[in-house]
Enzyme design. Sequence first.
Site, short mmCIF file in Angstrom:
data_model
loop_
_atom_site.label_atom_id
_atom_site.label_comp_id
_atom_site.label_asym_id
_atom_site.label_seq_id
_atom_site.Cartn_x
_atom_site.Cartn_y
_atom_site.Cartn_z
N GLU A 95 0.81 -1.23 -0.02
CA GLU A 95 -0.39 -0.27 0.07
C GLU A 95 0.61 1.33 -0.33
OE1 GLU A 95 -4.18 -1.57 1.81
OE2 GLU A 95 -2.48 -0.52 3.54
N CYS A 108 3.45 9.02 0.76
CA CYS A 108 4.26 7.98 2.08
C CYS A 108 4.26 6.89 1.05
CB CYS A 108 2.59 7.80 3.19
SG CYS A 108 3.62 6.68 3.94
N CYS A 115 6.03 -6.90 7.89
CA CYS A 115 7.15 -5.52 8.88
C CYS A 115 7.99 -7.17 9.95
CB CYS A 115 6.42 -4.68 8.92
SG CYS A 115 7.81 -3.81 10.34
N CYS A 119 5.33 -3.75 15.80
CA CYS A 119 5.71 -2.59 16.99
C CYS A 119 4.19 -2.45 17.62
CB CYS A 119 6.31 -1.85 16.45
SG CYS A 119 7.71 -1.22 15.72
N CYS A 122 0.95 -0.93 15.63
CA CYS A 122 1.10 -0.55 13.85
C CYS A 122 0.46 -2.31 13.08
CB CYS A 122 2.52 -1.08 13.90
SG CYS A 122 2.68 -0.89 12.07
N CYS A 339 -1.55 7.11 10.24
CA CYS A 339 -0.60 6.15 10.75
C CYS A 339 -1.30 4.06 11.38
CB CYS A 339 0.68 7.26 11.71
SG CYS A 339 1.63 6.37 12.40
#
Length: 368
Positions: A95, A108, A115, A119, A122, A339
């Site tokens: 994305e 962005c 990933c 975290c 996220c 975010c």
Amino acid sequence: MTELSRDFYNYSYDELVETLQKDFGLTKFRATQLFEWVYRKGVTDFDLMTNLGRELREQLAASFVFPKARMHDRQVSVDGTRKYLFEVDGGDLVEAVMIKQVSRMTLCVSSQVGCAMACAFCRTGTMGLKRSLSTSEILRQVNGVIEDAKNFGDSFSNIVFMGMGEPLHNFDGVTRAVRNLTNPIGYALSPRKVTVSTSGLVPQIRKLAESKVPVSLAVSLNATTDEVRTQVMPVNKRWPIKELLEAVRQFPDGPRKKVTMEYVMLGGLNDTQDDMKRLVSLMRGLPVKVNLIPYNDNAGLGFKTPAREWVFTWQKHLNDHGIQAFIRWSKGADIAAACGQLATESRQKRAAAPSRLPVLGNEPQAAV
């Protein structure tokens, strides 16, 4: 595409110069012409490169390819932010987000499929890491958004590597993309307008400084104690706050250039009054500015959004103590583009359906 085809977007300018000289007997001037046609003018059809001879155009056309981004989906937020779902090599999905701000549009982009940093706040981290993107796959996101932006009559002025993935975990792919983005005969973006973010990979921060890649740096801090930071960012177990801030201190800062410290405010966890005071102490003397990012509880990961008034209190406290602080209110929350909200697993089924959108660059799209 043949086995001898070369993906043009994977070449840096210096590599293109070397390849054209070695394999085609061409001068550096030809590499400059090609870079300008592709990156400055957006032309990838060799027949349209009129300052190249016909025989040379045919030779190059048989040797280089320009893969297009396949856009499976585009969503537009009520605030004007746009989220794109792109297919890259092997059918993987990533994305990218065009963030609409008062005075500019910021693009962005993603650097990995998933990933590995995990975290806690996220959603991308819930996917795990599949692989890193190539330089070409990163630049194809940029090209895809440039093409689609024509439908909206806008463009971006800034690029941030804050999408899916840990950018410095894909050091080579990201830095090579940055060099093309900032090359004066490439996309010609100012290094001050291209930002690479990291969750805190200290060796890679130092490597980035040594490489002299022309880019701005953003570091996700998100806590003022190792106990809390380790709770929400496992990377802190390996490189705790003291080591991270020492790497930031040593990062080269030119005139008016500062490292951006990102601080996602998690209501009741890392936004206490003691945290506010500790953050001032931690930032004092560092070449930094602070972005305060109120958490989006829309991400559905169990954290809370801080009170709006409390976010302003934090900003004032930091500013009053000589720390330049900004509030980065998230955009695109209604389309999960804010975010910490990027994740594609839940959209695999939707993306697998026949796309109603063309492969970007292959045919014109109607205005939206």
